[in-house]
Write a protein that holds these residues in place. Structure first.
Motif, PDB file in Angstrom:
ATOM      1  N   ASN A  76     -39.608  -7.228   6.465  1.00  0.00           N
ATOM      2  CA  ASN A  76     -39.660  -6.742   7.842  1.00  0.00           C
ATOM      3  C   ASN A  76     -39.171  -7.814   8.814  1.00  0.00           C
ATOM      4  O   ASN A  76     -38.892  -8.951   8.423  1.00  0.00           O
ATOM      5  CB  ASN A  76     -41.087  -6.331   8.219  1.00  0.00           C
ATOM      6  CG  ASN A  76     -41.402  -4.922   7.758  1.00  0.00           C
ATOM      7  OD1 ASN A  76     -40.566  -4.035   7.869  1.00  0.00           O
ATOM      8  ND2 ASN A  76     -42.590  -4.725   7.228  1.00  0.00           N
ATOM      9  N   GLY A 129     -35.772  -6.093   1.800  1.00  0.00           N
ATOM     10  CA  GLY A 129     -37.074  -5.435   1.805  1.00  0.00           C
ATOM     11  C   GLY A 129     -38.077  -6.078   2.726  1.00  0.00           C
ATOM     12  O   GLY A 129     -39.243  -5.678   2.774  1.00  0.00           O
ATOM     13  N   ARG A 170     -35.568  -2.526   5.376  1.00  0.00           N
ATOM     14  CA  ARG A 170     -36.749  -2.494   6.247  1.00  0.00           C
ATOM     15  C   ARG A 170     -36.521  -3.323   7.501  1.00  0.00           C
ATOM     16  O   ARG A 170     -35.886  -4.365   7.483  1.00  0.00           O
ATOM     17  CB  ARG A 170     -37.971  -3.019   5.496  1.00  0.00           C
ATOM     18  CG  ARG A 170     -38.356  -2.187   4.285  1.00  0.00           C
ATOM     19  CD  ARG A 170     -39.544  -2.773   3.570  1.00  0.00           C
ATOM     20  NE  ARG A 170     -40.727  -2.814   4.428  1.00  0.00           N
ATOM     21  CZ  ARG A 170     -41.901  -3.353   4.061  1.00  0.00           C
ATOM     22  NH1 ARG A 170     -42.016  -3.904   2.872  1.00  0.00           N
ATOM     23  NH2 ARG A 170     -42.922  -3.336   4.890  1.00  0.00           N
ATOM     24  N   GLY A 171     -37.068  -2.849   8.604  1.00  0.00           N
ATOM     25  CA  GLY A 171     -37.114  -3.622   9.833  1.00  0.00           C
ATOM     26  C   GLY A 171     -35.860  -3.615  10.684  1.00  0.00           C
ATOM     27  O   GLY A 171     -35.846  -4.241  11.745  1.00  0.00           O
TER      28      GLY A 171
END
Length: 707
Positions: A37, A35, A395-396
């Motif tokens: 980034n 989760g 994410r990311g």
């Protein structure tokens, strides 16, 4: 081979009493977080401006081929209107064609890349003078219940090859054992003890009592204990083999690219003996470089990692690539099985480049000897790739990293989709044969609706789809024809051409069986069945008759059902389905035939005609090795030097708490106490109990001293 070192060899007794590990230099490795980034304080690896149009060209080509094929398929089905079943067939065709078109576009890119390279540029490791390097690198060889004699034979060949480059002092070698078979564990120690005495180099050995997180956990545990003093690590597999020149060039490649976090080689298959493995070896050697050149051309710094035969920047890996534990229960939850894709994606998220060197030779591996062994390994990979469904939304991540995950997932989901596509097509044919047609649908209609398709156009769609599948193989053959040195390495143009034709036939016969195996695997995994972690067989592919009938029974029954259904419609439909039906009906003889040893007259590869020195040396050592593995307790009882070495390698004992009591050790101790003789105790101890006793430095001597 020349001498390894002018330094005196350590005395055998000194080695036996030593702990074969260097001083610990811890490197923190924080738990992974999907989760989170991208690391904000690091500049990402530069993306070449040409990557935009390269990737656009691949995606647009895929879309164009899929759109054109889908439109033609719609024309086939739209005569008389598209029914619900036909609509499902069209949707499946679009998905499957997109998969084929994507692979085709990438392969054509590889063909163009290799076409523009001179033949002497294709094999970098055998050419120019070696570059200078200065970094300290750890060579990591994880192992799990592998044959220790073959393992150390390959290891010694690599050590000797690296020593000839004059850079051997910059490398430390670690054998990281997760073996749970007590007999193999002690045989490992015996083989490593002999190897350390023979080579006199920085060779270390560590055994884990608990193989937490499997190979990924094995590597991360090494990083947390010893990674602090190393710039890079080269991760190997138990069947890996790399020449010293290739290793040095890998180090130079990552040294000269400060933004690179990982550089992957293209391992070539060697030592194939059975027909199945020889087909895989030939296909990988002929088609592999073109496919790899294609993906490297448009992957750029967003490449992938295959888990072995790659060099990795240690601190980058420690900071970015720690794996999270997925939520939920197995098979989707828990530790990540296919760790390599995720580690590459997390490093790229942190700004590090992931590269491939498709033209660097001198990197080798082996393949399973039979279709059943391949399917067993593939079952584990299937579960690992389906696990990535939970990683895709992280994410990311770079979009190319997400694409890698989707490609890996699609490699297994396409099998049940192909099966469903075939079944729906047969269902439509059965419906047209036995169901009463509705020429005049409900409502007012002046003209009848004829339930029919365009057979001529259908044949052209089929031919075009087959062309997308087969043309990359023919393009690889064209590259071979154009280069005289390469032609000679493959036994000449005629023999190579015959090999391609035979490979296509054999692969076509095996493909339906793999479709059934992979479809079953997907269903089992979706139903919650865990694959576990089995040791891969690496010897001959001999399969017992009972196992043949048991494992190939389902594909054979599927073939009978398909053949009966097709024949019930018409003989032409049965002939149309014959490429699939024949492979399924004859699954048992095909499985038995491909598992047998095959002659070397067909499927010749360059490494067979002129084996590289590191491969010759590894095979020579394997053939001369003592391949016997004796019971662990008996081996230690008869060899005091080996016993001293084994005890010296054990971790320091920890305080025993109620929640850490080893039940197997307690039961084993009770069995030993209740036995009158050593032989009686050994006869009643289970493998797990012996394993626990081997991990207990205080109980083990008492067991061995029992009369």
């Amino acid at each position: 081979m020349g001498p390894l070192s002018t330094a005196p060899r350590p005395v055998a007794g000194e080695i036996a009493s030593q702990r074969l590990l260097p001083h610990e230099s811890p490197l923190p490795m924080a738990p992974g977080d999907l989760g989170r980034n991208r690391v904000s304080d690091r500049v990402p690896a530069p993306v070449a401006p040409t990557m935009v149009w390269r990737r656009g060209l691949i995606l647009l080509s895929t879309a164009a081929l899929t759109g054109a094929g889908g439109y033609e398929m719609y024309r086939v089905l739209q005569v008389g209107g598209v029914t619900i079943l036909e609509g499902m067939v069209l949707a499946l065709f679009l998905v499957l064609l997109a998969w084929v078109a994507f692979s085709f576009a990438s392969a054509v890119a590889g063909f163009v890349v290799l076409l523009n390279h001179r033949p002497d540029e294709v094999a970098l490791a055998s050419g120019a003078e070696l570059p200078a390097i200065a970094s300290r690198t750890a060579m990591l060889l994880p192992t799990y219940n592998e044959d220790p004699h073959r393992l150390t034979a390959r290891l010694r060949a690599m050590i000797e090859s690296l020593e000839t480059t004059s850079h051997g002092k910059l490398f430390d070698w670690f054998v990281l054992s997760d073996s749970t078979d007590p007999d193999i564990w002690v045989a490992e120690e015996k083989a490593l003890l002999a190897l350390r005495q023979a080579v006199g180099t920085r060779l270390y050995y560590r055994h884990r009592a608990e193989n937490t997180e499997r190979k990924a956990g094995n590597i991360s545990e090494w990083i947390r204990r010893f990674g602090g003093v190393y710039d890079f690590m080269i991760v190997l597999d138990a069947d890996s083999l790399m020449s010293g020149q290739t290793v040095v060039r890998l180090v130079h490649a990552i040294e000269t690219n400060p933004s690179a976090g990982l550089v992957q080689t293209l391992p070539m298959v060697v030592n194939a003996r059975s027909l199945f493995s020889r087909v895989q070896q030939f296909a990988g050697r002929l088609y592999g470089p073109m496919i790899a050149a294609g993906v490297a051309w448009w992957h750029g710094s967003e490449g992938n990692y295959w888990g072995h035969n790659a060099i990795i920047r240690v601190r980058a890996f420690a900071e970015a690539a720690a794996l999270p534990q997925l939520r939920g229960r197995k098979p989707f939850g828990g530790h990540i099985l296919s760790h390599d894709f995720v580690e590459a994606a997390l490093m790229r998220r942190a700004g590090w480049g992931i590269y491939m060197l498709p033209m660097l030779d001198g990197s080798y591996e082996e393949v399973p000897p039979s279709l059943l062994d391949f399917a067993a390994r593939d079952r584990r990979w299937c579960q690992g790739n389906l696990q990535h469904l939970a990683v895709v939304p992280a994410r990311g991540l770079h979009w190319v990293s997400r694409l890698h995950f989707m490609v890996g997932i699609g490699a297994y989901l396409t099998a049940p989709l192909w099966l469903l596509f075939l079944l729906l097509g047969m269902l439509i044919s059965l419906q047209a044969r036995f169901a009463r047609p509705e020429y005049f649908p409900k409502g007012f209609s002046l003209f009848p609706t004829w339930p029919a398709q365009d057979p001529v156009l259908a044949i052209w769609v089929f031919v075009a789809t087959m062309a997308l599948l087969l043309l990359p193989k023919l393009l690889s053959l064209v590259l071979l024809w154009m280069r005289r040195p390469v032609r000679r390495q493959f036994g000449g143009a005629l023999r190579a051409s015959a090999g391609v034709f035979a490979e296509i036939v054999v692969s076509a016969l095996m493909a339906p069986v793999m479709m059934i195996f992979q479809s079953i695997a997907v269903v089992e995994i979706l139903a919650g069945r865990d694959a576990g972690w089995q040791t891969q067989r690496r010897d001959d592919g001999t399969v017992e008759r009972r196992e043949l009938y048991r494992k190939y029974g389902v594909p054979t029954l599927c073939g009978v059902a398909m053949a009966a259904s097709a024949y019930a419609v018409s003989l032409p439909l049965l002939l149309w389905m014959s490429p699939v039906v024949v492979g399924l009906l004859f699954a048992v003889p095909i499985g038995a035939l491909t598992a047998r040893p095959a002659s070397g007259k067909l499927f010749v590869t360059p490494e067979e005609g002129a084996p590289p020195s590191v491969l010759r040396r590894a095979n020579q050592l394997s053939e001369s090795a003592d391949i016997g593995i004796r019971p662990a307790l008996l081996e230690l009882r008869e060899d005091a030097r080996l016993l001293a070495f084994h005890v010296a390698q054990l971790p320091f004992p920890r305080a025993v708490r109620p929640d850490t009591i080893d039940a197997n050790l307690a039961v084993g101790r009770a069995k030993v106490d209740a036995s009158d003789t050593f032989e009686e105790a050994v006869a009643h101890l289970s493998s797990r109990e012996v394993f626990s006793i081997l991990n207990d430095g205080s109980l083990l001597p008492a067991v061995l001293q029992k009369q």
